[in-house]
Design an enzyme around this catalytic site. Structure first.
Site, mmCIF file in Angstrom:
data_model
loop_
_atom_site.group_PDB
_atom_site.id
_atom_site.type_symbol
_atom_site.label_atom_id
_atom_site.label_comp_id
_atom_site.label_asym_id
_atom_site.label_seq_id
_atom_site.Cartn_x
_atom_site.Cartn_y
_atom_site.Cartn_z
ATOM 1 N N HIS A 189 0.854 -1.256 0.044
ATOM 2 C CA HIS A 189 0.015 0.009 0.110
ATOM 3 C C HIS A 189 0.882 1.176 -0.026
ATOM 4 O O HIS A 189 0.649 2.215 -0.676
ATOM 5 C CB HIS A 189 -1.088 -0.016 0.875
ATOM 6 C CG HIS A 189 -2.291 -1.032 0.896
ATOM 7 N ND1 HIS A 189 -2.195 -2.300 1.171
ATOM 8 C CD2 HIS A 189 -3.440 -0.507 0.557
ATOM 9 C CE1 HIS A 189 -3.271 -2.594 1.112
ATOM 10 N NE2 HIS A 189 -3.933 -1.824 0.500
ATOM 11 N N LYS B 264 -10.021 -7.288 7.409
ATOM 12 C CA LYS B 264 -10.629 -7.581 8.697
ATOM 13 C C LYS B 264 -10.802 -6.067 9.431
ATOM 14 O O LYS B 264 -9.863 -5.437 9.095
ATOM 15 C CB LYS B 264 -10.160 -8.685 9.478
ATOM 16 C CG LYS B 264 -8.858 -8.488 10.226
ATOM 17 C CD LYS B 264 -8.499 -9.619 11.130
ATOM 18 C CE LYS B 264 -7.017 -9.218 11.584
ATOM 19 N NZ LYS B 264 -7.030 -8.443 12.957
#
Lengths: 191, 294
Positions: free
Chosen positions: A36, A100
């Site tokens: 990322h 999550k």
């Protein structure tokens, strides 16, 4: 339970609603902290993520004979990608983010505007998720980032998730955060 | 020291910790399943967790891909060769990584370069205590990163949550920590809480509470009451398994108290996810397995 099969088009993704259980099949790409940051910094993306899926996951993979064996591949905490996620969704046309713990406001907005969904897989259930992996394709950034941070191309079948953020602007996590904040104050009063 | 014996058994300790969820935690998850509404998100999460535990055990697979930080607790006889024990423990960690029971999980904090064996400065964590005993007691916790990140420390009084220097203040810290964690720590987890100590020993003591079984209650009656109160209250937050809403936010809470300095009143809260990997074994003086703990 709804099904979501590759290619993950905007039309398919827009039909999903917060709280839906979804069984996902197709190719997904793992990306966690390092990938990322790399993409955010303008680094090269070695795959095409248009109508694609990112999986916040650092799998446990070992080399067996000539191939890779995925022993556990559950989701990692998505919130750490929050500073970068919205930009990546918009720039690369990502339609599905799996992880999550939910994501924040900027990701929620990007999902709504660009047509993307966030799916919650069950954290900790590493071998249930690994059992959905049918094959492992190419692996990118292995040398620089190591196996846990690399970008793995995983072909999955029947990975069950719940829709945490839909493309209509709803977030299950924002709802739970707000309602639990009110209950926390109630519990503080019950000294 | 018969290195081969020790290394083989410590490797087995790591293998079993990584793949075989302890029975007290599994029983706690079964109880949680009964309390969640059928077909709810919470029910689905707990059912998946139980399926995962069965699959991991049956197929000798890691319960979770994040095999975390290995934390070893050894109790050894007086005069025991602790340097040799550290060496065989590191060897066992390295072998467990090669065999896929531990993920390559350690990176240089500055360069970001991976250490391929999980043996690096600060890893694995090894604590050794000497005492009047004949056997070696070896316990291991694999503490996942998600749960480690939601650990937190309060310095009381804390005006933000209205926590003063008393057990009510401790209750508020615990509930605030559970609320802040939401699903990020992989709920329903277990809290380890230390009252007192300094910033370092507070964390150490809070994590040691994870060596206690779920059924274990604090010997102090007031702390024991607070332990069950925190679990009861947290389950009313509506956070539920994985923060997706539901009834079970915690499987347990374990509290210990230390001394403190007059200026400081720390409440340290550590979190361990439902994938609660904790095992132990008793080893004879030559490294032979006497029995499993837990």
């Amino acid at each position: 339970m709804k099904t979501l099969d590759a290619p993950f088009t905007e039309a398919k993704v827009r039909q999903l609603v917060v709280g839906d259980l979804v069984s996902l099949s197709g190719t997904i790409y793992t990306a966690r902290d390092r990938v990322h940051r790399h993409l955010n910094d303008g680094g090269i993306l070695p795959v095409d993520l248009k109508d694609g899926a990112i999986y916040h996951c650092g799998p446990l993979v070992i080399r067996r004979d000539q191939s890779w064996a995925v022993r556990a591949a559950g989701p990692t905490t998505s919130m750490r990608a929050e500073p970068y996620m919205a930009g990546i969704i918009r720039k690369h046309g990502v339609r599905v983010v799996i992880g999550k713990g939910g994501m924040g406001e900027s990701t929620r907005k990007a999902c709504q505007e660009a047509g993307c969904v966030y799916l919650d897989a069950v954290g900790g259930a590493g071998c249930v998720a690994a059992a959905c992996v049918e094959s492992v394709g190419a692996v990118h950034f292995m040398e620089e980032f190591g196996a846990a941070e690399a970008m793995w191309e995983l072909s999955v079948r029947g990975l069950v998730c719940v829709v945490g953020i839909d493309s209509a602007g709803h977030s299950l996590h924002a709802d739970v955060l707000a309602s639990s904040a009110a209950r926390l104050q109630d519990l503080f009063c019950l000294a | 020291m018969k290195t081969a014996n020790w290394e083989r058994n410590l490797l087995d300790l790591i293998r079993r910790t990584s793949t075989d969820l302890p029975s007290d935690i599994e029983a706690g998850l079964r109880k949680a399943l009964r309390s969640e509404k059928k077909n709810s998100h919470g029910y689905w999460v707990i059912r998946t967790a139980l399926d995962n535990a069965a699959r991991a055990r049956g197929e000798d697979l890691p319960i979770c891909q994040d095999t975390g930080t290995p934390i070893f607790h050894f109790r050894v006889p007086v005069g025991f060769d602790t340097n040799a024990l550290v060496a065989v423990t590191r060897g066992a960690v390295s072998r467990a990584t090669r065999r896929g029971y531990l993920r390559e999980n350690v990176f240089d904090a500055v360069s970001g370069k991976p250490f391929y064996t999980n043996v690096a400065p600060g890893s694995p964590v090894i604590r050794i205590e000497q005492g009047a005993r004949k056997t070696v007691d070896a316990r291991l916790i694999l503490k996942g990163g998600g749960s480690e990140n939601v650990g937190t420390q309060y310095s009381l009084p804390d005006e933000r949550i209205g926590a003063g220097r008393d057990l009510e203040g401790v209750r508020r810290c615990a509930l605030d920590a559970v609320w802040k964690a939401q699903g990020a720590g992989c709920a329903p987890g277990v809290l380890g809480i230390c009252i007192g100590g300094d910033r370092a020993t507070g964390y150490e003591c809070s994590k040691e509470q994870f060596l206690r079984k779920l059924s274990d209650v604090a010997s102090d009656r007031e702390l024991a009451r607070l332990e069950s109160r925190i679990v009861r209250d947290s389950c009313q937050l509506g956070i539920g398994p994985m923060g997706l809403g539901g009834r079970t936010a915690l499987l347990g809470a374990k509290i210990a108290a230390m001394s403190r300095a007059p200026a400081s009143f720390f409440v340290t809260v550590s979190y361990l996810c439902w994938a609660f990997r904790r095992r132990g074994m008793v080893l004879g003086p030559e490294g032979g397995l006497t029995r499993w703990l837990y």
